[in-house]
Design a protein around this motif. Structure first.
Motif, PDB file in Angstrom:
ATOM      1  N   LEU A   1       0.861  -1.173   0.000  1.00 10.98           N
ATOM      2  CA  LEU A   1       0.000   0.000   0.000  1.00 10.98           C
ATOM      3  C   LEU A   1       0.901   1.228   0.000  1.00 10.98           C
ATOM      4  O   LEU A   1       1.773   1.365   0.855  1.00 10.98           O
ATOM      5  CB  LEU A   1      -0.894  -0.016   1.240  1.00 10.98           C
ATOM      6  N   SER A   2       0.716   2.126  -0.937  1.00 10.21           N
ATOM      7  CA  SER A   2       1.600   3.278  -1.070  1.00 10.21           C
ATOM      8  C   SER A   2       1.058   4.483  -0.312  1.00 10.21           C
ATOM      9  O   SER A   2      -0.167   4.678  -0.218  1.00 10.21           O
ATOM     10  CB  SER A   2       1.769   3.644  -2.549  1.00 10.21           C
ATOM     11  N   VAL A   3       1.977   5.296   0.223  1.00 11.31           N
ATOM     12  CA  VAL A   3       1.562   6.529   0.895  1.00 11.31           C
ATOM     13  C   VAL A   3       0.887   7.475  -0.088  1.00 11.31           C
ATOM     14  O   VAL A   3       0.078   8.319   0.310  1.00 11.31           O
ATOM     15  CB  VAL A   3       2.762   7.228   1.567  1.00 11.31           C
ATOM     16  N   THR A   4       1.200   7.350  -1.371  1.00 11.66           N
ATOM     17  CA  THR A   4       0.531   8.198  -2.367  1.00 11.66           C
ATOM     18  C   THR A   4      -0.958   7.854  -2.446  1.00 11.66           C
ATOM     19  O   THR A   4      -1.776   8.701  -2.813  1.00 11.66           O
ATOM     20  CB  THR A   4       1.162   8.010  -3.762  1.00 11.66           C
ATOM     21  N   GLU A   5      -1.295   6.625  -2.071  1.00 13.96           N
ATOM     22  CA  GLU A   5      -2.688   6.189  -2.102  1.00 13.96           C
ATOM     23  C   GLU A   5      -3.433   6.598  -0.839  1.00 13.96           C
ATOM     24  O   GLU A   5      -4.621   6.927  -0.885  1.00 13.96           O
ATOM     25  CB  GLU A   5      -2.745   4.666  -2.279  1.00 13.96           C
ATOM     26  N   THR A   6      -2.749   6.594   0.305  1.00 16.46           N
ATOM     27  CA  THR A   6      -3.436   6.901   1.572  1.00 16.46           C
ATOM     28  C   THR A   6      -3.449   8.379   1.921  1.00 16.46           C
ATOM     29  O   THR A   6      -4.315   8.836   2.658  1.00 16.46           O
ATOM     30  CB  THR A   6      -2.779   6.125   2.731  1.00 16.46           C
ATOM     31  N   LEU A   7      -2.486   9.149   1.379  1.00 15.71           N
ATOM     32  CA  LEU A   7      -2.424  10.577   1.706  1.00 15.71           C
ATOM     33  C   LEU A   7      -3.721  11.322   1.397  1.00 15.71           C
ATOM     34  O   LEU A   7      -4.178  12.127   2.226  1.00 15.71           O
ATOM     35  CB  LEU A   7      -1.247  11.232   0.974  1.00 15.71           C
ATOM     36  N   PRO A   8      -4.369  11.115   0.245  1.00 12.41           N
ATOM     37  CA  PRO A   8      -5.624  11.839  -0.021  1.00 12.41           C
ATOM     38  C   PRO A   8      -6.704  11.574   1.027  1.00 12.41           C
ATOM     39  O   PRO A   8      -7.487  12.474   1.360  1.00 12.41           O
ATOM     40  CB  PRO A   8      -6.045  11.315  -1.400  1.00 12.41           C
ATOM     41  N   PHE A   9      -6.743  10.345   1.565  1.00  7.89           N
ATOM     42  CA  PHE A   9      -7.737  10.031   2.591  1.00  7.89           C
ATOM     43  C   PHE A   9      -7.410  10.756   3.894  1.00  7.89           C
ATOM     44  O   PHE A   9      -8.305  11.246   4.594  1.00  7.89           O
ATOM     45  CB  PHE A   9      -7.801   8.517   2.815  1.00  7.89           C
ATOM     46  N   LEU A  10      -6.126  10.825   4.222  1.00  6.90           N
ATOM     47  CA  LEU A  10      -5.717  11.546   5.430  1.00  6.90           C
ATOM     48  C   LEU A  10      -6.053  13.032   5.304  1.00  6.90           C
ATOM     49  O   LEU A  10      -6.560  13.644   6.259  1.00  6.90           O
ATOM     50  CB  LEU A  10      -4.220  11.351   5.661  1.00  6.90           C
ATOM     51  N   ARG A  11      -5.785  13.614   4.158  1.00  4.72           N
ATOM     52  CA  ARG A  11      -6.131  15.018   3.944  1.00  4.72           C
ATOM     53  C   ARG A  11      -7.644  15.236   4.082  1.00  4.72           C
ATOM     54  O   ARG A  11      -8.090  16.232   4.646  1.00  4.72           O
ATOM     55  CB  ARG A  11      -5.663  15.463   2.560  1.00  4.72           C
ATOM     56  N   ALA A  12      -8.414  14.300   3.549  1.00  9.09           N
ATOM     57  CA  ALA A  12      -9.874  14.409   3.638  1.00  9.09           C
ATOM     58  C   ALA A  12     -10.329  14.369   5.100  1.00  9.09           C
ATOM     59  O   ALA A  12     -11.258  15.090   5.490  1.00  9.09           O
ATOM     60  CB  ALA A  12     -10.532  13.289   2.839  1.00  9.09           C
ATOM     61  N   LEU A  13      -9.666  13.555   5.917  1.00  6.59           N
ATOM     62  CA  LEU A  13     -10.033  13.458   7.334  1.00  6.59           C
ATOM     63  C   LEU A  13      -9.799  14.778   8.063  1.00  6.59           C
ATOM     64  O   LEU A  13     -10.585  15.173   8.930  1.00  6.59           O
ATOM     65  CB  LEU A  13      -9.225  12.348   8.014  1.00  6.59           C
ATOM     66  N   THR A  14      -8.712  15.473   7.719  1.00  4.32           N
ATOM     67  CA  THR A  14      -8.393  16.725   8.413  1.00  4.32           C
ATOM     68  C   THR A  14      -9.424  17.814   8.136  1.00  4.32           C
ATOM     69  O   THR A  14      -9.525  18.782   8.895  1.00  4.32           O
ATOM     70  CB  THR A  14      -6.993  17.235   8.013  1.00  4.32           C
ATOM     71  N   ALA A  15     -10.182  17.660   7.063  1.00  2.00           N
ATOM     72  CA  ALA A  15     -11.187  18.668   6.710  1.00  2.00           C
ATOM     73  C   ALA A  15     -12.541  18.395   7.364  1.00  2.00           C
ATOM     74  O   ALA A  15     -13.462  19.214   7.234  1.00  2.00           O
ATOM     75  CB  ALA A  15     -11.350  18.720   5.190  1.00  2.00           C
ATOM     76  N   LEU A  16     -12.662  17.265   8.062  1.00  2.00           N
ATOM     77  CA  LEU A  16     -13.943  16.886   8.666  1.00  2.00           C
ATOM     78  C   LEU A  16     -14.004  17.270  10.134  1.00  2.00           C
ATOM     79  O   LEU A  16     -12.982  17.362  10.816  1.00  2.00           O
ATOM     80  CB  LEU A  16     -14.158  15.372   8.518  1.00  2.00           C
ATOM     81  N   ASP A  17     -15.218  17.466  10.626  1.00  2.00           N
ATOM     82  CA  ASP A  17     -15.454  17.754  12.051  1.00  2.00           C
ATOM     83  C   ASP A  17     -15.550  16.431  12.798  1.00  2.00           C
ATOM     84  O   ASP A  17     -16.638  15.964  13.137  1.00  2.00           O
ATOM     85  CB  ASP A  17     -16.734  18.569  12.204  1.00  2.00           C
ATOM     86  N   LEU A  18     -14.400  15.815  13.054  1.00  2.00           N
ATOM     87  CA  LEU A  18     -14.365  14.473  13.633  1.00  2.00           C
ATOM     88  C   LEU A  18     -14.426  14.499  15.157  1.00  2.00           C
ATOM     89  O   LEU A  18     -13.871  15.385  15.807  1.00  2.00           O
ATOM     90  CB  LEU A  18     -13.083  13.749  13.208  1.00  2.00           C
ATOM     91  N   GLY A  19     -15.088  13.481  15.706  1.00  2.00           N
ATOM     92  CA  GLY A  19     -15.068  13.239  17.137  1.00  2.00           C
ATOM     93  C   GLY A  19     -14.123  12.094  17.448  1.00  2.00           C
ATOM     94  O   GLY A  19     -13.511  11.512  16.540  1.00  2.00           O
ATOM     95  N   PRO A  20     -13.962  11.740  18.729  1.00  4.78           N
ATOM     96  CA  PRO A  20     -13.056  10.653  19.124  1.00  4.78           C
ATOM     97  C   PRO A  20     -13.366   9.367  18.363  1.00  4.78           C
ATOM     98  O   PRO A  20     -14.512   8.920  18.313  1.00  4.78           O
ATOM     99  CB  PRO A  20     -13.338  10.496  20.622  1.00  4.78           C
ATOM    100  N   SER A  21     -12.327   8.778  17.770  1.00  6.36           N
ATOM    101  CA  SER A  21     -12.525   7.577  16.957  1.00  6.36           C
ATOM    102  C   SER A  21     -11.178   7.013  16.547  1.00  6.36           C
ATOM    103  O   SER A  21     -10.129   7.616  16.792  1.00  6.36           O
ATOM    104  CB  SER A  21     -13.342   7.912  15.693  1.00  6.36           C
ATOM    105  N   GLN A  22     -11.233   5.832  15.943  1.00  7.73           N
ATOM    106  CA  GLN A  22     -10.072   5.225  15.296  1.00  7.73           C
ATOM    107  C   GLN A  22     -10.417   5.069  13.821  1.00  7.73           C
ATOM    108  O   GLN A  22     -11.472   4.522  13.493  1.00  7.73           O
ATOM    109  CB  GLN A  22      -9.755   3.868  15.911  1.00  7.73           C
ATOM    110  N   ILE A  23      -9.536   5.556  12.947  1.00 11.71           N
ATOM    111  CA  ILE A  23      -9.837   5.522  11.518  1.00 11.71           C
ATOM    112  C   ILE A  23      -8.701   4.838  10.780  1.00 11.71           C
ATOM    113  O   ILE A  23      -7.533   5.214  10.925  1.00 11.71           O
ATOM    114  CB  ILE A  23     -10.073   6.940  10.968  1.00 11.71           C
TER     115      ILE A  23
END
Length: 481
Positions: free
Chosen positions: A66-88
């Motif tokens: 699994l490449s970091v180039t593949e997971t980075l967009p998902f991580l960026r998307a998470l930072t834009a969300l109003d997240l509560g306590p969780s494991q992702i």
């Protein structure tokens, strides 16, 4: 440009991407109490190389790196969300996105996959829950490391005190030194200072009160500001309800034993029966390291194939319960030198299966051999199944369980052809299926299950404590039932 240059350029590019992920992972953890995972492995407080290695390890279980180039967009998307306590889990997000046919963008898909952790559905951050360690030996110190590690967000569990016998002059300094350095698990990740005047160890900013007591009934926890705490008994001195009840004093709400419980004390294996703990249960056990190693894969096999009967042989590292040199011991054979011998002994893990898996009617027997290694053991689980199968089918099933099922934090899977015991020091899983050693013929399956009997077990204990304290946050995307 040569092929080698191409490979090096690619490596440097991936290093740069992993480096950019670290502050995003850190902010999610500190500010929102979100733990970012990759196939159940935490990426919090990990180095650039550790992040890249974790991505590469995915090939062992998912079949492809699994490449970091593949997971980075998902991580960026998470930072834009109003997240509560969780494991992702970024690995699960990437895998489920590949299989999704709705034509959504990464940001749209991510928002939908973690919807339960956002907006009005999100869990509110809770005040820290006090934890007390009674005993500070091998398991106690590893639990301390894990609790300190998980206190980074300021929420969840907070290690407030350690209760030990007073060993005289230099006691506090020596105990802090043992927490700082470990011959097996390495250096403590952070800083430790000693406040002798107030009998405290300060680890990564966590003030841990060291209380000297020879009897649990003499400790005045409220005097130290401790309230509604979960006490983890690492001594094994008391194993029944009557003995463990000695800990239930003002300031202590629940008691968790890091050894098999006796009588009516519930034996809990996280991932298998932790959801059976009643809210008003004040005393429970996390069973043994071997029970935690065999019960999750046993459940996985029983659910898919049915189990008629089984035998578990554990090849177990030696422990402090044995003698370094031949000397008197109240148990048979354990008096013989642990570093010089293979020692036949008993294991209660097989009989403990019935408590963790009451629905399993199969008879499970067990025996154990202690061997001259200081950590990591292997359980050989020999099962007669209710139907015939093939080696390929069993391995595909266990690989899938390790990736997507509710047992993915308990069961790991490895295909490395040269894996040996020391490779699993520090594993956070309850057991690791060795694919290369697995044998299946008709209705007979033999599984070889590695487990770090110290650290992997300690991780299971912390999971149970998180569950009973109410700070075990949900994982997204939700694992398949």
């Amino acid at each position: 440009m040569t092929v080698n240059d191409d490979s090096f350029t690619d490596w440097k590019h991936r290093e740069e991407i992993a480096e950019s992920m670290i502050p995003m992972i850190g902010r999610l953890h500190r500010e929102r109490d979100v733990t970012v995972l990759l196939h159940s492995r935490s990426l919090v407080n990990k180095s650039v190389v550790s992040i890249l290695k974790t991505h590469r390890f995915a090939r062992q279980i998912a079949g492809a790196e699994l490449s970091v180039t593949e997971t980075l967009p998902f991580l960026r998307a998470l930072t834009a969300l109003d997240l509560g306590p969780s494991q992702i889990d970024l690995g699960m997000l990437a895998a489920t996105y590949r299989d999704d046919d709705r034509g959504l963008s990464v940001a749209e898909f991510t928002a939908d996959a973690v919807a339960g952790a956002t907006g009005t559905d999100k869990i509110e951050r809770r005040a820290p829950r006090d934890v007390v360690l009674y005993g500070f030996g091998r398991i106690g110190r590893l639990l301390a490391r894990l609790l300190i590690e998980k206190s980074g967000s300021g929420n969840g569990l907070r290690l407030r005190a350690v209760v030990v016998r007073d060993s005289g002059s230099g006691d506090l300094v020596k105990r802090a030194s043992l927490l700082r350095r470990d011959s097996i698990h390495g250096q403590f990740q952070g800083t430790i200072t000693v406040d002798e005047a107030n009998s405290r160890i300060i680890a990564n900013g966590n003030e841990i009160q060291v209380i000297h007591a020879a009897d649990p009934t003499t400790v005045d926890y409220p005097a130290y500001g401790i309230k509604n705490a979960i006490l983890i008994d690492n001594t094994g001195r008391w194993r029944d309800r009557e003995g463990l009840s000695k800990h239930l004093r003002p300031g202590i709400d629940k008691v968790v034993l890091t050894a098999p419980g006796k009588g009516d004390v519930p034996n809990i294996v996280h991932g298998v029966n932790h959801d059976t703990v009643k809210p008003d249960e004040r005393i429970l056990s996390c069973a043994s390291c071997t029970t935690n190693a065999i019960v999750p894969p046993l459940k996985a096999m029983a659910d898919e194939y049915g189990v008629v009967r089984g035998h578990v042989e554990t090849v177990h590292s030696f422990t402090n319960d044995q003698n370094l040199l031949d000397n008197y011991h109240r148990s048979d054979r354990r008096g013989r030198s642990a570093p010089l011998n293979m020692v036949l002994t008993e294991t209660g893990a097989a009989s403990a299966v019935a408590k963790a898996l009451p629905g399993l009617k199969a008879k499970i027997t067990g025996s154990s051999i202690r061997v001259p290694v200081p950590d990591v053991s292997i359980a050989i689980l020999n099962l007669t199944l209710a139907r015939s199968t093939t080696r390929e089918e069993v391995l595909d099933h266990l690989r899938e369980v390790s990736l997507t099922s509710p047992l993915k934090r308990q069961i790991d899977f490895i295909t490395a052809p040269d894996a040996v015991s020391s490779d699993f020091i520090g594993s956070r899983h309850a057991s690791i299926v060795d694919a290369g050693a697995t044998k299946v013929e008709g209705d007979n399956a033999i599984l070889y299950l590695w487990y770090d009997n110290e650290f992997g077990y300690s991780c299971q204990v912390v999971r149970v404590v998180q569950h009973v304290s109410g700070v075990e946050y949900p994982t997204y995307p939700a694992p398949a039932a």
